[in-house]
Scaffold this motif. Structure first.
Motif, PDB file in Angstrom:
ATOM      1  N   VAL A  58      42.961  51.562 -20.674  1.00 44.62           N
ATOM      2  CA  VAL A  58      41.700  51.020 -21.177  1.00 44.62           C
ATOM      3  C   VAL A  58      40.545  51.945 -20.792  1.00 44.62           C
ATOM      4  CG1 VAL A  58      40.104  49.065 -21.115  1.00 44.62           C
ATOM      5  CG2 VAL A  58      42.568  48.660 -21.008  1.00 44.62           C
ATOM      6  N   LYS A  59      39.646  52.161 -21.740  1.00 40.37           N
ATOM      7  CA  LYS A  59      38.445  52.955 -21.488  1.00 40.37           C
ATOM      8  C   LYS A  59      37.222  52.193 -21.988  1.00 40.37           C
ATOM      9  CE  LYS A  59      40.755  57.451 -21.873  1.00 40.37           C
ATOM     10  NZ  LYS A  59      40.794  58.754 -22.595  1.00 40.37           N
ATOM     11  N   ILE A  60      36.173  52.209 -21.202  1.00 39.16           N
ATOM     12  CA  ILE A  60      34.896  51.622 -21.596  1.00 39.16           C
ATOM     13  C   ILE A  60      33.848  52.720 -21.485  1.00 39.16           C
ATOM     14  CG2 ILE A  60      33.135  49.908 -21.040  1.00 39.16           C
ATOM     15  CD1 ILE A  60      35.490  48.159 -20.003  1.00 39.16           C
ATOM     16  N   VAL A  61      33.265  53.061 -22.628  1.00 35.58           N
ATOM     17  CA  VAL A  61      32.380  54.224 -22.702  1.00 35.58           C
ATOM     18  C   VAL A  61      30.989  53.796 -23.155  1.00 35.58           C
ATOM     19  CG1 VAL A  61      32.071  56.529 -23.683  1.00 35.58           C
ATOM     20  CG2 VAL A  61      34.388  55.618 -23.357  1.00 35.58           C
ATOM     21  N   ASN A  62      29.973  54.341 -22.501  1.00 31.64           N
ATOM     22  CA  ASN A  62      28.597  54.120 -22.929  1.00 31.64           C
ATOM     23  C   ASN A  62      27.869  55.455 -22.918  1.00 31.64           C
ATOM     24  OD1 ASN A  62      26.106  53.165 -23.625  1.00 31.64           O
ATOM     25  ND2 ASN A  62      25.772  51.968 -21.755  1.00 31.64           N
ATOM     26  N   THR A  63      27.707  56.032 -24.115  1.00 29.86           N
ATOM     27  CA  THR A  63      27.017  57.322 -24.245  1.00 29.86           C
ATOM     28  C   THR A  63      25.516  57.136 -24.457  1.00 29.86           C
ATOM     29  OG1 THR A  63      27.289  57.407 -26.650  1.00 29.86           O
ATOM     30  CG2 THR A  63      29.085  58.304 -25.303  1.00 29.86           C
ATOM     31  N   GLY A  64      25.113  55.874 -24.627  1.00 32.49           N
ATOM     32  CA  GLY A  64      23.711  55.606 -24.917  1.00 32.49           C
ATOM     33  C   GLY A  64      23.440  55.470 -26.401  1.00 32.49           C
ATOM     34  N   SER A  65      24.444  55.742 -27.226  1.00 32.61           N
ATOM     35  CA  SER A  65      24.300  55.612 -28.676  1.00 32.61           C
ATOM     36  C   SER A  65      25.593  55.075 -29.262  1.00 32.61           C
ATOM     37  CB  SER A  65      23.965  56.966 -29.306  1.00 32.61           C
ATOM     38  OG  SER A  65      25.095  57.814 -29.266  1.00 32.61           O
ATOM     39  N   ALA A  66      25.576  54.856 -30.569  1.00 32.61           N
ATOM     40  CA  ALA A  66      26.762  54.313 -31.232  1.00 32.61           C
ATOM     41  C   ALA A  66      27.904  55.320 -31.247  1.00 32.61           C
ATOM     42  CB  ALA A  66      26.413  53.893 -32.662  1.00 32.61           C
ATOM     43  N   THR A  67      27.583  56.586 -31.156  1.00 32.92           N
ATOM     44  CA  THR A  67      28.601  57.633 -31.207  1.00 32.92           C
ATOM     45  C   THR A  67      29.388  57.700 -29.897  1.00 32.92           C
ATOM     46  OG1 THR A  67      27.215  58.950 -32.680  1.00 32.92           O
ATOM     47  CG2 THR A  67      29.029  60.085 -31.580  1.00 32.92           C
ATOM     48  N   GLY A  68      30.657  57.385 -29.976  1.00 28.78           N
ATOM     49  CA  GLY A  68      31.535  57.491 -28.809  1.00 28.78           C
ATOM     50  C   GLY A  68      31.547  56.305 -27.880  1.00 28.78           C
ATOM     51  N   TYR A 158      22.618  50.915 -32.429  1.00 25.60           N
ATOM     52  CA  TYR A 158      22.568  51.186 -31.002  1.00 25.60           C
ATOM     53  C   TYR A 158      22.227  52.648 -30.742  1.00 25.60           C
ATOM     54  CZ  TYR A 158      24.003  51.698 -26.134  1.00 25.60           C
ATOM     55  OH  TYR A 158      24.024  51.967 -24.786  1.00 25.60           O
ATOM     56  N   GLY A 159      21.148  52.874 -30.009  1.00 25.76           N
ATOM     57  CA  GLY A 159      20.753  54.224 -29.626  1.00 25.76           C
ATOM     58  C   GLY A 159      20.231  55.082 -30.749  1.00 25.76           C
ATOM     59  N   SER A 160      19.970  54.523 -31.905  1.00 25.53           N
ATOM     60  CA  SER A 160      19.523  55.336 -33.041  1.00 25.53           C
ATOM     61  C   SER A 160      18.070  55.788 -32.880  1.00 25.53           C
ATOM     62  CB  SER A 160      19.665  54.553 -34.349  1.00 25.53           C
ATOM     63  OG  SER A 160      18.920  53.350 -34.291  1.00 25.53           O
ATOM     64  N   VAL A 161      17.276  55.041 -32.118  1.00 24.74           N
ATOM     65  CA  VAL A 161      15.876  55.412 -31.867  1.00 24.74           C
ATOM     66  C   VAL A 161      15.695  55.841 -30.413  1.00 24.74           C
ATOM     67  CG1 VAL A 161      13.485  54.618 -31.849  1.00 24.74           C
ATOM     68  CG2 VAL A 161      15.046  53.854 -33.660  1.00 24.74           C
ATOM     69  N   THR A 162      16.152  54.991 -29.507  1.00 28.80           N
ATOM     70  CA  THR A 162      16.058  55.275 -28.070  1.00 28.80           C
ATOM     71  C   THR A 162      17.419  55.064 -27.442  1.00 28.80           C
ATOM     72  OG1 THR A 162      13.780  54.472 -28.044  1.00 28.80           O
ATOM     73  CG2 THR A 162      14.890  54.692 -25.910  1.00 28.80           C
ATOM     74  N   LEU A 163      17.862  56.013 -26.630  1.00 29.19           N
ATOM     75  CA  LEU A 163      19.163  55.890 -25.982  1.00 29.19           C
ATOM     76  C   LEU A 163      19.249  54.610 -25.154  1.00 29.19           C
ATOM     77  CD1 LEU A 163      19.916  59.543 -24.772  1.00 29.19           C
ATOM     78  CD2 LEU A 163      20.895  58.334 -26.724  1.00 29.19           C
ATOM     79  N   TYR A 164      20.421  53.992 -25.179  1.00 23.93           N
ATOM     80  CA  TYR A 164      20.736  52.780 -24.420  1.00 23.93           C
ATOM     81  C   TYR A 164      19.953  51.553 -24.898  1.00 23.93           C
ATOM     82  CZ  TYR A 164      22.903  56.164 -21.322  1.00 23.93           C
ATOM     83  OH  TYR A 164      23.677  57.177 -20.818  1.00 23.93           O
ATOM     84  N   GLN A 165      19.403  51.617 -26.085  1.00 21.01           N
ATOM     85  CA  GLN A 165      18.689  50.463 -26.627  1.00 21.01           C
ATOM     86  C   GLN A 165      19.077  50.249 -28.085  1.00 21.01           C
ATOM     87  OE1 GLN A 165      14.448  50.436 -26.057  1.00 21.01           O
ATOM     88  NE2 GLN A 165      14.595  51.164 -23.930  1.00 21.01           N
ATOM     89  N   TYR A 166      19.070  48.946 -28.477  1.00 21.55           N
ATOM     90  CA  TYR A 166      19.305  48.615 -29.875  1.00 21.55           C
ATOM     91  C   TYR A 166      17.976  48.648 -30.612  1.00 21.55           C
ATOM     92  CZ  TYR A 166      24.148  47.118 -29.219  1.00 21.55           C
ATOM     93  OH  TYR A 166      25.489  47.094 -28.970  1.00 21.55           O
ATOM     94  N   SER A 167      17.986  49.225 -31.818  1.00 20.06           N
ATOM     95  CA  SER A 167      16.773  49.265 -32.628  1.00 20.06           C
ATOM     96  C   SER A 167      16.581  47.975 -33.398  1.00 20.06           C
ATOM     97  CB  SER A 167      16.812  50.455 -33.595  1.00 20.06           C
ATOM     98  OG  SER A 167      17.949  50.352 -34.452  1.00 20.06           O
ATOM     99  N   ALA A 168      17.610  47.112 -33.401  1.00 25.74           N
ATOM    100  CA  ALA A 168      17.515  45.806 -34.061  1.00 25.74           C
ATOM    101  C   ALA A 168      18.461  44.841 -33.353  1.00 25.74           C
ATOM    102  CB  ALA A 168      17.879  45.913 -35.541  1.00 25.74           C
TER     103      ALA A 168
END
Length: 214
Positions: A58-68, A158-168
């Motif tokens: 199992v892997k849990i990844v948070n790159t700060g955006s939707a990518t990866g 997710y992360g499309s405007v600011t990393l680690y934040q949802y824009s909506a």
């Protein structure tokens, strides 16, 4: 052999020899023992069914955006194929807020597939054990076998405007598996992932997984 013959009592009636009497008692005892053994075996066999065993990477990844980013798992072994509609996925974690590091956040979520549900239920399944779904099948529809992949990824918001934040405000697959505020998970945090076999009520997989950033 005179000791196997019937003996005549004082009143002229014939009596069964002691050897035959002992043999009869042994037969009765054996029958009773067989009945008791069968009853006990029935009780044991009719108890809680044995739970399967599952091993996963199992892997849990948070790159700060939707990518990866997201929840990813690969089944590395099973004692027997496991139907996901018999499973409950549970996650649990604690971290601090990214906007103010002193605020503690308790998170996690439980994803349960309800038989007959038409709703999309992550984590979606891929590869071996998955018979339908071009872009991954719903949790509950596929079977866990060696090589089955599971994934829950966030939306493009997710992360499309600011990393680690949802824009909506959105309820995406990652939120459904890891719970609200999962985006606050960072390197050094851990998430406890548990699979419960609903039929037996037993945990068949439990591991504390470190969060990575890529």
């Amino acid at each position: 052999m005179h000791y196997l013959k019937r003996q005549t009592g004082r009143d002229g009636e014939e009596a069964v020899s002691p050897v035959v009497g002992v043999m009869l008692m042994l037969v009765v005892t054996i029958i009773i023992a067989a009945v008791v053994s069968g009853f006990a075996g029935g009780l044991i066999g009719g108890g809680t069914p044995a739970a399967p065993t599952v091993s996963m990477d199992v892997k849990i990844v948070n790159t700060g955006s939707a990518t990866g980013s997201g929840f990813f798992a690969t089944v590395t072994g099973v004692s027997a194929p496991v139907q996901t509609h018999n499973l409950e996925l549970i996650t649990a974690w604690t971290t601090t807020s990214r906007t103010n590091g002193y605020t503690m956040i308790n998170g996690g979520n439980t994803s349960v597939y309800i038989n007959g549900s038409a709703l999309a239920v992550p984590p979606l399944g891929y590869g071996p054990g998955v018979t339908s779904g071009v872009f991954g099948d719903n949790f509950g529809n596929y079977t866990l076998v060696s090589g089955t992949g599971l994934a829950a990824t966030p939306s493009s918001n997710y992360g499309s405007v600011t990393l680690y934040q949802y824009s909506a405000t959105t309820m995406d697959n990652t939120v459904e598996v890891l719970g609200n505020n999962w985006q606050n998970l960072k390197l050094g945090d851990t998430v406890t992932v548990t699979l419960v076999d609903v039929t037996s009520g037993k945990s068949i997989y439990k591991k504390t997984v470190p969060v990575t950033e890529g």
